[in-house]
Write a protein that holds these residues in place. Structure first.
Motif, PDB file in Angstrom:
ATOM      1  N   PRO A 179       0.823  -1.223   0.000  1.00  0.00           N
ATOM      2  CA  PRO A 179       0.000   0.000   0.000  1.00  0.00           C
ATOM      3  C   PRO A 179       0.848   1.261   0.000  1.00  0.00           C
ATOM      4  CG  PRO A 179      -0.002  -1.020   2.174  1.00  0.00           C
ATOM      5  CD  PRO A 179       0.686  -1.986   1.250  1.00  0.00           C
ATOM      6  N   GLN A 180       0.244   2.368  -0.353  1.00  0.00           N
ATOM      7  CA  GLN A 180       0.940   3.642  -0.389  1.00  0.00           C
ATOM      8  C   GLN A 180       1.495   4.000   0.995  1.00  0.00           C
ATOM      9  OE1 GLN A 180       1.260   5.334  -3.221  1.00  0.00           O
ATOM     10  NE2 GLN A 180       2.413   7.055  -2.368  1.00  0.00           N
ATOM     11  N   GLY A 181       2.759   4.433   1.027  1.00  0.00           N
ATOM     12  CA  GLY A 181       3.374   4.826   2.284  1.00  0.00           C
ATOM     13  C   GLY A 181       3.770   3.667   3.179  1.00  0.00           C
ATOM     14  N   PHE A 182       3.830   2.459   2.631  1.00  0.00           N
ATOM     15  CA  PHE A 182       4.156   1.284   3.434  1.00  0.00           C
ATOM     16  C   PHE A 182       5.557   1.363   4.016  1.00  0.00           C
ATOM     17  CE2 PHE A 182       6.325  -2.829   3.535  1.00  0.00           C
ATOM     18  CZ  PHE A 182       5.549  -3.508   4.452  1.00  0.00           C
ATOM     19  N   ARG A 183       5.681   1.019   5.311  1.00  0.00           N
ATOM     20  CA  ARG A 183       6.959   0.885   5.995  1.00  0.00           C
ATOM     21  C   ARG A 183       6.966  -0.442   6.729  1.00  0.00           C
ATOM     22  NH1 ARG A 183      10.371   4.632   7.932  1.00  0.00           N
ATOM     23  NH2 ARG A 183      10.159   3.671   9.984  1.00  0.00           N
ATOM     24  N   ALA A 184       7.903  -1.304   6.353  1.00  0.00           N
ATOM     25  CA  ALA A 184       7.948  -2.629   6.951  1.00  0.00           C
ATOM     26  C   ALA A 184       8.117  -2.560   8.458  1.00  0.00           C
ATOM     27  CB  ALA A 184       9.082  -3.441   6.322  1.00  0.00           C
ATOM     28  N   ALA A 185       8.937  -1.627   8.937  1.00  0.00           N
ATOM     29  CA  ALA A 185       9.217  -1.543  10.373  1.00  0.00           C
ATOM     30  C   ALA A 185       7.971  -1.248  11.193  1.00  0.00           C
ATOM     31  CB  ALA A 185      10.277  -0.477  10.635  1.00  0.00           C
ATOM     32  N   ASP A 186       6.981  -0.582  10.580  1.00  0.00           N
ATOM     33  CA  ASP A 186       5.754  -0.257  11.306  1.00  0.00           C
ATOM     34  C   ASP A 186       4.936  -1.496  11.652  1.00  0.00           C
ATOM     35  OD1 ASP A 186       6.451   2.385  11.099  1.00  0.00           O
ATOM     36  OD2 ASP A 186       5.151   2.797   9.385  1.00  0.00           O
ATOM     37  N   HIS A 187       5.225  -2.602  10.992  1.00  0.00           N
ATOM     38  CA  HIS A 187       4.428  -3.814  11.182  1.00  0.00           C
ATOM     39  C   HIS A 187       5.171  -4.886  11.982  1.00  0.00           C
ATOM     40  CE1 HIS A 187       1.303  -2.411   8.400  1.00  0.00           C
ATOM     41  NE2 HIS A 187       2.307  -1.879   7.730  1.00  0.00           N
ATOM     42  N   VAL A 188       6.334  -4.527  12.519  1.00  0.00           N
ATOM     43  CA  VAL A 188       7.044  -5.436  13.418  1.00  0.00           C
ATOM     44  C   VAL A 188       7.078  -4.750  14.769  1.00  0.00           C
ATOM     45  CG1 VAL A 188       9.142  -6.770  13.804  1.00  0.00           C
ATOM     46  CG2 VAL A 188       8.440  -6.213  11.483  1.00  0.00           C
ATOM     47  N   GLN A 189       5.998  -4.852  15.515  1.00  0.00           N
ATOM     48  CA  GLN A 189       5.857  -4.144  16.778  1.00  0.00           C
ATOM     49  C   GLN A 189       6.318  -5.060  17.895  1.00  0.00           C
ATOM     50  OE1 GLN A 189       2.511  -1.792  17.334  1.00  0.00           O
ATOM     51  NE2 GLN A 189       2.209  -1.387  15.182  1.00  0.00           N
ATOM     52  N   ALA A 190       7.582  -4.896  18.239  1.00  0.00           N
ATOM     53  CA  ALA A 190       8.152  -5.783  19.243  1.00  0.00           C
ATOM     54  C   ALA A 190       9.385  -5.183  19.851  1.00  0.00           C
ATOM     55  CB  ALA A 190       8.506  -7.135  18.603  1.00  0.00           C
ATOM     56  N   GLY A 191       9.789  -5.762  20.964  1.00  0.00           N
ATOM     57  CA  GLY A 191      11.090  -5.455  21.530  1.00  0.00           C
ATOM     58  C   GLY A 191      12.085  -6.436  20.948  1.00  0.00           C
ATOM     59  N   PRO A 192      13.286  -6.514  21.506  1.00  0.00           N
ATOM     60  CA  PRO A 192      14.289  -7.416  20.961  1.00  0.00           C
ATOM     61  C   PRO A 192      14.011  -8.873  21.283  1.00  0.00           C
ATOM     62  CG  PRO A 192      15.118  -6.311  22.921  1.00  0.00           C
ATOM     63  CD  PRO A 192      13.786  -5.692  22.608  1.00  0.00           C
ATOM     64  N   TRP A 193      12.899  -9.168  21.962  1.00  0.00           N
ATOM     65  CA  TRP A 193      12.600 -10.548  22.335  1.00  0.00           C
ATOM     66  C   TRP A 193      11.623 -11.223  21.383  1.00  0.00           C
ATOM     67  CZ3 TRP A 193      12.402  -6.229  25.252  1.00  0.00           C
ATOM     68  CH2 TRP A 193      11.192  -5.534  25.233  1.00  0.00           C
ATOM     69  N   GLY A 194      11.081 -10.515  20.415  1.00  0.00           N
ATOM     70  CA  GLY A 194      10.211 -11.178  19.454  1.00  0.00           C
ATOM     71  C   GLY A 194       9.093 -10.295  18.989  1.00  0.00           C
ATOM     72  N   PRO A 195       8.361 -10.720  17.928  1.00  0.00           N
ATOM     73  CA  PRO A 195       7.303  -9.913  17.352  1.00  0.00           C
ATOM     74  C   PRO A 195       5.982 -10.107  18.065  1.00  0.00           C
ATOM     75  CG  PRO A 195       7.576 -11.886  16.079  1.00  0.00           C
ATOM     76  CD  PRO A 195       8.588 -11.956  17.187  1.00  0.00           C
ATOM     77  N   GLY A 196       5.029  -9.259  17.732  1.00  0.00           N
ATOM     78  CA  GLY A 196       3.688  -9.411  18.264  1.00  0.00           C
ATOM     79  C   GLY A 196       3.191  -8.131  18.885  1.00  0.00           C
ATOM     80  N   GLU A 197       1.908  -7.987  19.001  1.00  0.00           N
ATOM     81  CA  GLU A 197       1.325  -6.810  19.637  1.00  0.00           C
ATOM     82  C   GLU A 197       1.526  -6.895  21.145  1.00  0.00           C
ATOM     83  OE1 GLU A 197      -0.030  -4.185  18.502  1.00  0.00           O
ATOM     84  OE2 GLU A 197      -0.027  -4.663  16.382  1.00  0.00           O
TER      85      GLU A 197
END
Length: 313
Positions: free
Chosen positions: A215-233
């Motif tokens: 999509p327009q304005g997509f940033r991959a980093a915006d969709h990896v919401q995590a600390g250094p211990w792993g991904p997830g909300e």
């Protein structure tokens, strides 16, 4: 003063000056840089320095400082001195990335790392200032090529809870968190953008043809919401206390972390995003004796259990 130090000081002075500076003003501001008692000797030294800087490309200009052109001053044109902003097309930065990762040349990876700040799109969109991460991710080159070509891929995936399934994804971008690479794309089975840690992908990525464009304005980093211990909300937050020697690094190395005031013993308590599971416990233990899990109780229990298990061995 060392000649090199004098040259650096001269460049810094002329760059910061709001108006052209005469030689006398330069001599006064630099102090010992041109400390000769004989003004003529000092001026000859300045002229040699000016020629050296011009020879290496520093655009020192001589301009009039009054309407009658009696006195002249020196300045550096910032527009000519500073390099223009680096920008790449998605195709260019993607090609650079794949080439650097495929060649096995550390110097090539360092060069791409320096250029990432100019990347506005491509496979690394949203990566920002992060490094290239570990070279041991077996699926990294395949994922990079899939993103560059906007392919749809299928692969086996194991979640942080050990559940395995097959995923079909339109590859949008790559991001890095805590030294781990993530493929970010549209998960066709779930109908939304998801992130997938490359080290949890089983086997090769199967190319299925052309995929959906990001999509327009997509940033991959915006969709990896995590600390250094792993991904997830993050579902909640945890408090971890750090020794003064590592507190600054720990607090600034985690997105969303909030450092509190130092305790009486000098340790700093930091609130970090947390998702129940033992992965955060592993991150806390990675600091050794310089970190302490404060709350919630289940996190303290996880840390204690892992310490007891290590002691039993």
């Amino acid at each position: 003063m060392h000649p090199l130090e004098r040259l650096v000081n001269l460049v810094a002075l002329l760059l910061e000056a709001k108006m052209p500076l005469t030689f006398e003003q330069i001599r006064e501001k630099l102090g010992e840089g041109y400390e000769h008692r004989d003004p003529n000797s000092a001026k000859r030294m300045f002229e040699r320095d000016k020629d050296v800087l011009r020879d290496i490309g520093v655009p020192i200009e001589v301009v009039s400082t009054d309407a009658w052109e009696v006195e002249f001053g020196y300045r550096i044109d910032k527009d000519r001195y500073y390099l223009p902003e680096i920008a790449f097309t998605p195709e260019e930065i993607s090609a650079l990335f794949v080439a650097a990762r495929s060649g096995g040349d550390a110097s090539a990876e360092d060069a791409v790392r320096k250029l990432l700040s100019g990347a506005e799109a491509g496979i690394l969109a949203g990566l920002g200032g992060a490094g290239l991460g570990s070279a041991t991710e077996p699926s990294l080159s395949e994922a990079a090529e899939a993103v560059a070509a906007q392919r749809r891929v299928r692969f086996g995936y194991r979640t942080s809870r050990g559940e395995s399934s097959e995923r079909t994804v339109d590859a949008f971008g790559l991001a890095i968190r805590g030294g781990h690479w993530y493929l970010v794309g549209h998960d066709l089975d779930r109908g939304e953008i998801r992130s997938f840690r490359l080290s949890r992908i089983a086997g090769a990525l199967e190319a299925l043809g052309e995929g959906m464009a990001p999509p327009q304005g997509f940033r991959a980093a915006d969709h990896v919401q995590a600390g250094p211990w792993g991904p997830g909300e993050p579902q909640t937050s945890a408090t971890v206390a750090f020794a003064p020697e590592v507190a600054w690094w720990a607090a600034n190395g985690v997105a969303g972390a909030e450092a509190g005031a130092a305790r009486v013993d000098g340790w700093v308590e930091v609130r970090v995003p947390w998702q129940p599971g033992e992965s955060l416990a592993a991150w806390v233990l990675s600091f050794g004796p310089d970190a302490e899990a404060v709350d919630p109780p289940e996190l303290r229990a996880e840390v204690l259990a892992r310490l007891e298990a290590l002691g039993a061995r």
